[in-house]
Design a protein around this motif. Structure first.
Motif, PDB file in Angstrom:
ATOM      1  N   ARG A  72       0.862  -1.191   0.000  1.00 33.68           N
ATOM      2  CA  ARG A  72       0.000   0.000   0.000  1.00 33.68           C
ATOM      3  C   ARG A  72       0.896   1.239   0.000  1.00 33.68           C
ATOM      4  NH1 ARG A  72      -2.646  -3.745  -0.752  1.00 33.68           N
ATOM      5  NH2 ARG A  72      -4.650  -4.359   0.146  1.00 33.68           N
ATOM      6  N   TYR A  73       0.580   2.187  -0.854  1.00 30.05           N
ATOM      7  CA  TYR A  73       1.426   3.364  -1.035  1.00 30.05           C
ATOM      8  C   TYR A  73       0.550   4.595  -1.253  1.00 30.05           C
ATOM      9  CZ  TYR A  73       4.288  -0.546  -2.851  1.00 30.05           C
ATOM     10  OH  TYR A  73       4.927  -1.751  -3.038  1.00 30.05           O
ATOM     11  N   ILE A  74       1.031   5.756  -0.797  1.00 30.39           N
ATOM     12  CA  ILE A  74       0.483   7.041  -1.237  1.00 30.39           C
ATOM     13  C   ILE A  74       1.691   7.808  -1.758  1.00 30.39           C
ATOM     14  CG2 ILE A  74      -0.475   9.260  -0.488  1.00 30.39           C
ATOM     15  CD1 ILE A  74      -2.244   7.706   1.480  1.00 30.39           C
ATOM     16  N   LEU A  75       1.647   8.170  -3.026  1.00 29.74           N
ATOM     17  CA  LEU A  75       2.831   8.791  -3.632  1.00 29.74           C
ATOM     18  C   LEU A  75       2.485  10.100  -4.317  1.00 29.74           C
ATOM     19  CD1 LEU A  75       4.556   5.646  -5.227  1.00 29.74           C
ATOM     20  CD2 LEU A  75       5.040   6.718  -3.014  1.00 29.74           C
ATOM     21  N   GLN A  76       3.468  10.974  -4.369  1.00 33.44           N
ATOM     22  CA  GLN A  76       3.328  12.232  -5.089  1.00 33.44           C
ATOM     23  C   GLN A  76       3.551  11.971  -6.592  1.00 33.44           C
ATOM     24  OE1 GLN A  76       2.369  15.127  -3.573  1.00 33.44           O
ATOM     25  NE2 GLN A  76       2.092  13.782  -1.808  1.00 33.44           N
ATOM     26  N   PRO A  77       2.937  12.786  -7.435  1.00 32.29           N
ATOM     27  CA  PRO A  77       2.998  12.510  -8.881  1.00 32.29           C
ATOM     28  C   PRO A  77       4.417  12.540  -9.460  1.00 32.29           C
ATOM     29  CG  PRO A  77       2.024  14.681  -8.455  1.00 32.29           C
ATOM     30  CD  PRO A  77       2.139  13.988  -7.135  1.00 32.29           C
TER      31      PRO A  77
END
Ligand code: UTP
Length: 299
Positions: free
Chosen positions: A217-222
């Motif tokens: 699971r990841y939340i990444l910046q563009p």
């Protein structure tokens, strides 16, 4: 608290070959294998929806069309069920606002990093989530969305609202198991948040910086899309997401969230069986029966 750009989009890489499950996955995508009565992809999509994510982006490949069918209207099935007076609410979780299920194609499975890069035009210039559907994350106090407690992505979005930047979910494994995963070099910790100082994919046990592994699971910046552009192959000859993330450390905040829950590695056969058993035992409609069955089988 600073207002962050909300996480509205999730990418689900589903273009892998699923070779560990052959021959089951010759014609059926691994992501449609069911844990009890819901396919793996459904658990991941429900988890994203619970976290407030609206658009689901599937990175698919050859032979994976059934995943998209799963989230479509099944006209004949539904008409026949209605005629027979059957309850259609069982299909509710498969329904979406038109336009909110988007697919892009990864023509050749060159690796997870490459799969994510294939979604760059749809992701655009906003932070986004990634969920690997073969990792089933079950929140504590019961289980994840549709099954009980707070899901992993919701926990991550809550952490993101505090710290912004990039986030991965991590869990601790026995030291000897680290070389199958992405491993973080941990910095300072505060509650469930740990600063990430380094990331390495599938390190040899003796070189692993910790036993905290990245768990799907990841939340990444563009900006990660630009980092992935033209990236060299890494561990296993694949274009690795871990390598791109590692290059972003130091340029943007990077944290790990220790997931409050359990994770089942459903990409492996034993993990898949464990998940099936664990979720079946917890189900109100069948738990007792399965418990009795397990006792009988164990003699
Ligand atoms: P896995 O490492 O589990 O690979 O990928 P796999 O091909 O699905 O399965 P095995 O190892 O051959 O049995 C992790 C996730 O990344 C996706 C997979 O679909 C899975 O959800 N993936 C991997 C892609 O979408 N494209 C790739 O090139 C590689």
């Amino acid at each position: 608290m600073t207002t962050r750009k909300p996480i509205r989009k999730a990418v689900f890489p589903v273009a892998g070959l699923g070779t560990r499950f052959l021959p089951a996955t010759k014609a059926i995508p691994k992501e449609l294998l069911p844990i009890v009565d819901r396919p793996l992809i459904q658990y991941a999509v429900d988890e994203a929806r619970e976290a407030g994510i609206e658009q689901m982006i599937f990175v698919t490949g050859r032979g994976k069309s059934a995943i998209v069918e799963h989230f479509d209207v099944a006209y004949e099935l539904e008409a026949t069920m209605s005629e027979r007076g059957k309850d259609l609410s069982i299909l509710d979780s498969t329904r979406f606002t038109p336009g909110d299920i988007i697919t892009v194609r990864q023509q050749v499975p060159l690796g997870l990093g490459h799969a994510i890069w294939c979604a760059r035009a749809i992701v655009g210039d906003e932070p986004f989530a990634i969920l690997l559907p073969d990792e089933l994350m079950v929140g504590n106090q019961g289980a994840g969305s549709g099954t009980g407690g707070t899901g992993c992505m919701k926990q991550m979005v809550e952490a993101y609202e505090q710290v912004g930047g990039n986030l991965v979910s991590v869990l601790e494994v026995p030291r000897e198991d680290v070389s199958s995963y992405g491993v973080i070099t941990p910095g300072e910790s505060r509650g469930t948040l740990t600063e990430v100082r380094g990331l390495v994919e599938k390190p040899p046990v003796e070189q692993a910086p910790s036993n905290k592994i990245v768990s799907g699971r990841y939340i990444l910046q563009p900006e990660v899309m630009r980092t992935l552009e033209g990236q060299e192959k890494g561990a296993g000859g694949e274009i690795q997401l871990t390598d791109a993330m590692a290059r972003m450390i130091g340029t943007q905040p990077f944290h790990a969230v220790t997931f409050n829950g359990r994770r089942f590695d459903c990409g492996s056969k034993t993990g898949f069986v464990e998940a099936t058993l664990a979720l079946a035992l917890e189900r109100e409609d069948m738990g007792e029966e399965v418990r009795a069955m397990a006792r009988r089988l164990l003699g």
